[in-house]
Design a protein around this motif. Structure first.
Motif, PDB file in Angstrom:
ATOM      1  N   ILE A  60       0.849  -1.191   0.000  1.00 18.11           N
ATOM      2  CA  ILE A  60       0.000   0.000   0.000  1.00 18.11           C
ATOM      3  C   ILE A  60       0.887   1.244   0.000  1.00 18.11           C
ATOM      4  O   ILE A  60       1.868   1.328   0.751  1.00 18.11           O
ATOM      5  CB  ILE A  60      -0.930   0.020   1.232  1.00 18.11           C
ATOM      6  CG1 ILE A  60      -1.942  -1.132   1.151  1.00 18.11           C
ATOM      7  CG2 ILE A  60      -1.671   1.356   1.349  1.00 18.11           C
ATOM      8  CD1 ILE A  60      -2.780  -1.320   2.396  1.00 18.11           C
ATOM      9  N   ILE A  61       0.538   2.195  -0.858  1.00 19.31           N
ATOM     10  CA  ILE A  61       1.193   3.505  -0.863  1.00 19.31           C
ATOM     11  C   ILE A  61       0.227   4.505  -0.259  1.00 19.31           C
ATOM     12  O   ILE A  61      -0.951   4.544  -0.621  1.00 19.31           O
ATOM     13  CB  ILE A  61       1.569   3.943  -2.286  1.00 19.31           C
ATOM     14  CG1 ILE A  61       2.662   3.031  -2.859  1.00 19.31           C
ATOM     15  CG2 ILE A  61       2.036   5.394  -2.314  1.00 19.31           C
ATOM     16  CD1 ILE A  61       2.913   3.244  -4.335  1.00 19.31           C
ATOM     17  N   ILE A  62       0.724   5.328   0.656  1.00 20.71           N
ATOM     18  CA  ILE A  62      -0.084   6.397   1.241  1.00 20.71           C
ATOM     19  C   ILE A  62       0.545   7.724   0.854  1.00 20.71           C
ATOM     20  O   ILE A  62       1.725   7.966   1.123  1.00 20.71           O
ATOM     21  CB  ILE A  62      -0.166   6.274   2.779  1.00 20.71           C
ATOM     22  CG1 ILE A  62      -0.831   4.946   3.162  1.00 20.71           C
ATOM     23  CG2 ILE A  62      -0.946   7.445   3.376  1.00 20.71           C
ATOM     24  CD1 ILE A  62      -0.847   4.678   4.656  1.00 20.71           C
ATOM     25  N   VAL A  85       4.959   5.499   2.705  1.00 22.08           N
ATOM     26  CA  VAL A  85       4.311   6.801   2.892  1.00 22.08           C
ATOM     27  C   VAL A  85       5.183   7.860   2.235  1.00 22.08           C
ATOM     28  O   VAL A  85       6.379   7.966   2.528  1.00 22.08           O
ATOM     29  CB  VAL A  85       4.121   7.133   4.382  1.00 22.08           C
ATOM     30  CG1 VAL A  85       3.343   8.439   4.525  1.00 22.08           C
ATOM     31  CG2 VAL A  85       3.399   6.002   5.105  1.00 22.08           C
ATOM     32  N   ILE A  86       4.587   8.639   1.343  1.00 18.32           N
ATOM     33  CA  ILE A  86       5.314   9.716   0.669  1.00 18.32           C
ATOM     34  C   ILE A  86       4.698  11.042   1.101  1.00 18.32           C
ATOM     35  O   ILE A  86       3.526  11.315   0.823  1.00 18.32           O
ATOM     36  CB  ILE A  86       5.251   9.555  -0.864  1.00 18.32           C
ATOM     37  CG1 ILE A  86       5.806   8.185  -1.267  1.00 18.32           C
ATOM     38  CG2 ILE A  86       6.034  10.669  -1.561  1.00 18.32           C
ATOM     39  CD1 ILE A  86       5.577   7.826  -2.714  1.00 18.32           C
ATOM     40  N   GLU A 178       8.942   8.544   3.532  1.00 19.97           N
ATOM     41  CA  GLU A 178       9.904   9.176   2.635  1.00 19.97           C
ATOM     42  C   GLU A 178       9.411  10.566   2.259  1.00 19.97           C
ATOM     43  O   GLU A 178       8.220  10.774   2.024  1.00 19.97           O
ATOM     44  CB  GLU A 178      10.066   8.322   1.375  1.00 19.97           C
ATOM     45  CG  GLU A 178      11.102   8.854   0.410  1.00 19.97           C
ATOM     46  CD  GLU A 178      11.290   7.928  -0.782  1.00 19.97           C
ATOM     47  OE1 GLU A 178      12.069   8.276  -1.678  1.00 19.97           O
ATOM     48  OE2 GLU A 178      10.634   6.860  -0.816  1.00 19.97           O
ATOM     49  N   GLN A 179      10.346  11.529   2.212  1.00 13.23           N
ATOM     50  CA  GLN A 179       9.983  12.884   1.811  1.00 13.23           C
ATOM     51  C   GLN A 179      10.046  13.004   0.300  1.00 13.23           C
ATOM     52  O   GLN A 179      11.058  12.702  -0.319  1.00 13.23           O
ATOM     53  CB  GLN A 179      10.925  13.905   2.449  1.00 13.23           C
ATOM     54  CG  GLN A 179      10.525  15.351   2.170  1.00 13.23           C
ATOM     55  CD  GLN A 179      11.197  16.332   3.116  1.00 13.23           C
ATOM     56  OE1 GLN A 179      11.120  16.170   4.326  1.00 13.23           O
ATOM     57  NE2 GLN A 179      11.864  17.341   2.556  1.00 13.23           N
ATOM     58  N   TYR A 197       6.838  10.381  -8.238  1.00 11.69           N
ATOM     59  CA  TYR A 197       7.130  11.451  -7.296  1.00 11.69           C
ATOM     60  C   TYR A 197       8.568  11.913  -7.427  1.00 11.69           C
ATOM     61  O   TYR A 197       9.421  11.233  -8.019  1.00 11.69           O
ATOM     62  CB  TYR A 197       6.847  10.992  -5.860  1.00 11.69           C
ATOM     63  CG  TYR A 197       7.755   9.902  -5.329  1.00 11.69           C
ATOM     64  CD1 TYR A 197       8.802  10.201  -4.455  1.00 11.69           C
ATOM     65  CD2 TYR A 197       7.562   8.568  -5.679  1.00 11.69           C
ATOM     66  CE1 TYR A 197       9.623   9.215  -3.945  1.00 11.69           C
ATOM     67  CE2 TYR A 197       8.371   7.571  -5.180  1.00 11.69           C
ATOM     68  CZ  TYR A 197       9.407   7.888  -4.312  1.00 11.69           C
ATOM     69  OH  TYR A 197      10.223   6.900  -3.820  1.00 11.69           O
ATOM     70  N   LYS A 198       8.811  13.089  -6.879  1.00  8.05           N
ATOM     71  CA  LYS A 198      10.149  13.677  -6.928  1.00  8.05           C
ATOM     72  C   LYS A 198      10.679  13.777  -5.504  1.00  8.05           C
ATOM     73  O   LYS A 198      10.035  14.328  -4.618  1.00  8.05           O
ATOM     74  CB  LYS A 198      10.083  15.062  -7.569  1.00  8.05           C
ATOM     75  CG  LYS A 198      11.435  15.709  -7.818  1.00  8.05           C
ATOM     76  CD  LYS A 198      11.279  17.065  -8.498  1.00  8.05           C
ATOM     77  CE  LYS A 198      10.796  16.903  -9.927  1.00  8.05           C
ATOM     78  NZ  LYS A 198      10.768  18.207 -10.655  1.00  8.05           N
ATOM     79  N   THR A 199      11.867  13.226  -5.271  1.00  7.48           N
ATOM     80  CA  THR A 199      12.455  13.265  -3.938  1.00  7.48           C
ATOM     81  C   THR A 199      12.928  14.681  -3.610  1.00  7.48           C
ATOM     82  O   THR A 199      12.966  15.566  -4.478  1.00  7.48           O
ATOM     83  CB  THR A 199      13.650  12.313  -3.836  1.00  7.48           C
ATOM     84  OG1 THR A 199      14.708  12.803  -4.666  1.00  7.48           O
ATOM     85  CG2 THR A 199      13.259  10.903  -4.278  1.00  7.48           C
TER      86      THR A 199
END
Length: 520
Positions: A60-62, A85-86, A178-179, A197-199
């Motif tokens: 699961i991605i949140i 989690v992002i 993760e940010q 997404y972009k880190t």
């Protein structure tokens, strides 16, 4: 004649098929909008930049590590799910919402094993509300007689609470925070497969999972009053001011949050001093200029008034959009909306976190029987029951928030003013007249039918006040307008929430949907 009927029947059938095809096509297009316009764009794998890297997979991605996202990450991780989690910014948030957790929300926090997250953040216990109107006040206690001794409301700095939940979620080895900034959802044939997404270093990455859950926080005028005491310790305070209510509650042992609702589309500018002038002149007139419009000066002790003026002069004034958004489910294979991205209500009653935590309990219980989440179509159909099962609790809190705001807001209409006074007097009666509404507001007993009964009991009580001791035609007419006004407040809100889903959820097919086979 038979030939004509035959040809007509064939043509009608063809036209019906064309109409049916177009309708299905339009519904498909409409549902594929899904995850709100707040996400930037939806791309397919073929559209991804060639330099995007595929990161490790998860169950699961949140998207978003706010209250809902962090609590859900811990809950699902504790159940053994691999959760990624992002979050756009993992530093401590500085927000003016999500600072008051009702007792019902605290019970849900306990159910999720997260009650220790309100410890070590200088959280204040809240035992009820104090209501102020025209120099009079009444204290409304939460009905906590039948719950554990530690159960009460909690108020705190939102950022401290979120950081505690993020830290607790991070202690689980199968949860990764993760940010990064999510730029798009990845879809294949209408099914969400993950996110791009972009880190924080600018690297483009792709994360994939069978289920992606989006928690986007919403962004009253707010001030912090320092080193002052509220008239009733450990209570939220609602001032029935004109033109709209003012809310105060402690967020630490030395700070009180003050929320001032500013009606209208155009919010006065903070930078050019318009907001400061409005707060000083309309909300808290100077001592020498006090008149009938004075709110804090007539209702609050001088030290609170002084702290209010001091906060304005310091210039630490913040605003946030004040929106209500009924939950309108558009199920999408592979994705689910949660938190403010999905459903909002007026912040007057502080019910947002209670609804979010209640939603997480429902979602956790639905996902627990599933060993495999890879069949997106079956999972989407199964999770339709989430939208039905959450409705009675969420809609009761949503409806109460919207209705109370409209009743408490000032008006030049005599019927509205009578309804406002009737509500204050009804709650001041105590006993069942206050315990019932406060149990609804606190999330301890969120039953929609009781909400309707109490709301119209207030209206009938108001009519009784008008007709005693001697009724007159003018008072009868005003009473009729009061009932009409009450109906025009409550029924549109219920209609937006969905009458069938709120009052008759068992008639919704998804309510009875059994858990799918374990190999789904």
């Amino acid at each position: 004649m038979v030939y004509q009927y035959l040809v007509g029947g064939i043509l009608a059938s063809l036209l019906g098929l064309v109409w049916l095809f177009r309708r299905i096509q339009n519904q498909t297009r409409f549902s594929s909008k899904n995850i709100h316009q707040e996400k930037s764009s939806i791309s397919s794998d073929n559209d991804l930049p060639h330099d995007s890297k595929i990161s490790e997979s998860a169950d699961i991605i949140i998207v978003g590590a706010g209250v809902a996202g962090s609590a859900l990450a811990y809950t699902l991780g504790k159940d053994g799910r691999r959760v990624r989690v992002i979050e756009r910014d993992l530093t401590e948030p500085d927000r003016i919402v999500g600072e008051l957790l009702q007792p019902g929300g605290y019970l849900k926090l306990m159910e999720l094993g997260l009650e220790d997250c309100v410890e070590k953040i200088d959280a204040q216990q809240i035992y009820g509300y104090a209501l102020f109107k025209d120099g009079k006040s009444t204290k409304l206690a939460y009905p906590l007689q039948h719950v554990e001794s530690d159960v009460a409301g909690r108020s705190f700095h939102n950022g401290r609470f979120i950081q505690r939940m993020r830290e607790k979620a991070s202690t689980l080895p199968n949860v990764k925070l993760e940010q990064g900034t999510v730029t798009s959802l990845i879809t294949e044939k209408g099914t969400v497969k993950g996110v791009q997404y972009k880190t924080k270093n600018g690297e483009e990455l792709v994360a994939k999972a069978p289920l992606t859950i989006v928690d986007i926080p919403s962004c009253f005028v707010a001030l912090i009053l320092e080193n002052c005491k509220l008239p009733y310790a450990n209570h939220g305070h609602v001032i029935l001011a004109d033109p709209s209510p003012i809310l105060l509650y402690p967020i630490s042992s030395t700070e009180v949050r003050c929320l001032v609702d500013i009606p209208g589309q155009k919010v006065p500018s903070i930078s050019n001093g318009e907001m400061s002038h409005l707060l000083k002149s309309a909300v808290a007139p100077q001592h020498g200029l006090a008149d009938e419009g004075s709110v804090l000066l007539s209702l609050m002790p001088s030290e609170l008034y002084d702290a209010f003026i001091s906060a304005i002069e310091k210039g630490n004034i913040r605003t946030m959009p004040n929106r209500s958004m009924p939950a309108a489910p558009y199920p999408t294979p592979g994705a689910l909306l949660l938190g403010d991205a999905f459903n909002m209500r007026h912040p007057l009653t502080g019910g947002g976190m209670t609804v979010a935590l209640s939603d997480i309990v429902v979602l956790r219980d639905l996902l627990r029987p599933l060993h495999n989440l890879n069949d997106a179509s079956s999972l989407c159909k199964y999770l339709e029951s989430f939208y039905t099962l959450r409705k009675p609790t969420a809609s009761t809190i949503n409806t109460l928030a919207g209705a109370l705001y409209k009743v408490f807001s000032g008006s030049s209409d005599p019927a509205s003013r009578e309804m406002r006074q009737a509500c204050f007097d009804y709650l001041s009666l105590g006993g069942v007249f206050s315990n019932g509404p406060i149990a609804l507001l606190s999330g301890l007993n969120p039953r929609p039918l009781k909400l309707i009964l109490h709301f119209f009991a207030v209206a009938i009580y108001g009519i009784g006040r008008l007709l005693l001791p001697f009724p007159s035609f003018k008072r009868l007419l005003l009473g009729a307008r009061l009932i009409s006004g009450a109906s025009s407040i409550i029924f549109p809100i219920l209609k937006a929430e969905g009458v069938r889903q709120v009052f008759f959820p068992v008639t919704i097919p998804a309510y009875h949907r059994a858990p799918p086979p374990v190999n789904i």
